[in-house]
Design an enzyme around this catalytic site. Sequence first.
Site, PDB file in Angstrom:
ATOM      1  N   HIS A  18      15.389  49.834 -31.463  1.00  0.00           N
ATOM      2  CA  HIS A  18      16.190  49.089 -30.500  1.00  0.00           C
ATOM      3  C   HIS A  18      16.905  49.991 -29.504  1.00  0.00           C
ATOM      4  CE1 HIS A  18      16.190  45.578 -33.575  1.00  0.00           C
ATOM      5  NE2 HIS A  18      15.171  45.496 -32.739  1.00  0.00           N
ATOM      6  N   ASP A 142       0.205  33.391 -32.858  1.00  0.00           N
ATOM      7  CA  ASP A 142      -0.048  34.721 -33.390  1.00  0.00           C
ATOM      8  C   ASP A 142       0.228  35.739 -32.286  1.00  0.00           C
ATOM      9  OD1 ASP A 142      -1.629  36.590 -35.427  1.00  0.00           O
ATOM     10  OD2 ASP A 142      -2.434  36.954 -33.420  1.00  0.00           O
ATOM     11  N   GLY A 143       1.003  36.770 -32.603  1.00  0.00           N
ATOM     12  CA  GLY A 143       1.438  37.704 -31.574  1.00  0.00           C
ATOM     13  C   GLY A 143       0.316  38.441 -30.889  1.00  0.00           C
ATOM     14  N   ASP A 163       5.378  44.727 -32.829  1.00  0.00           N
ATOM     15  CA  ASP A 163       6.262  45.019 -33.958  1.00  0.00           C
ATOM     16  C   ASP A 163       5.912  44.128 -35.158  1.00  0.00           C
ATOM     17  OD1 ASP A 163       8.455  45.742 -35.514  1.00  0.00           O
ATOM     18  OD2 ASP A 163       9.856  44.468 -34.415  1.00  0.00           O
TER      19      ASP A 163
END
Length: 283
Positions: A18, A142-143, A163
């Site tokens: 991050h 779904d990514g 990620d």
Amino acid sequence: MNYRHEFHAGNFADVLKHVFLTRILLYLQRKDKPFRYIDTHAGAGLYDLDGPEAARSNEARDGIGRLLDAPDLGAAAELLEPYLAAVRATGAPNLYPGSPVIAQKFLRACDKAIFCEMLPEAAKGLRRSLGRDYRVKTVEIDGYQGLKAFTPPPERRGMALIDPPYERRDEYERIFDTLGAALDRWAGGIFMIWQPVKEPEVVESFCRAVALAAPGALRIDFQAETPAPGKPLSRTGLVIVNPPYVLEEEAQIILPALTRILARGPGAEFSLEHLGGEKVPSS
């Protein structure tokens, strides 16, 4: 491995991920032109660090807890402050923001974000965490399919965070195939891939493949202590394709500070490397 985020929110790996997410978004803000942020595995958005999952692992104590309590961030203070401000704004130290909530704080009125989350309950929680915001959209997809579907974005500028939870043995193959397809359509996009380093040989193989497909990608490796059987995750990494030109210099300032503050024992270290090139000397 299965990396359920509820158990690991706010740990040292989240801090690394991050911090650099924040730095890239700030770089994208430098131009007046709008950008788009795409998150392939968005999660629920906010995590209760007093909840049963986080309390059971207590990993946030040695991650964001240390950083928030650090008396001296040294030369990295200015670079870390935007990330820390975003964390404080979500209700730290009791709550920790996932990448969508952090990214939302760095969107300007002209910018947009798409958050892919396949699990209905997590997507519901994410929408609640983000509130009513015309700039963002949560899609139950779904990514990997989402990254293919949503690139190139209309803005032509921006970044994607890949990620996944690393639940499948073929996770790296899926990342590599999806990254290649996305680069074919969006050659100028910034892609940041997060990795929990449990099987170093698998990670090395993946990075060698990325070096051939996207020479010049920046690899960041961070270790909180010497890995050992039975211990929690101690090593993590990022691969950043098309990194902003300022990121290497910023990393040289940030990583020594994180290593000093987040070290859990002997073996704490970091490395920088241009894939397909030379290692960047540490300072």
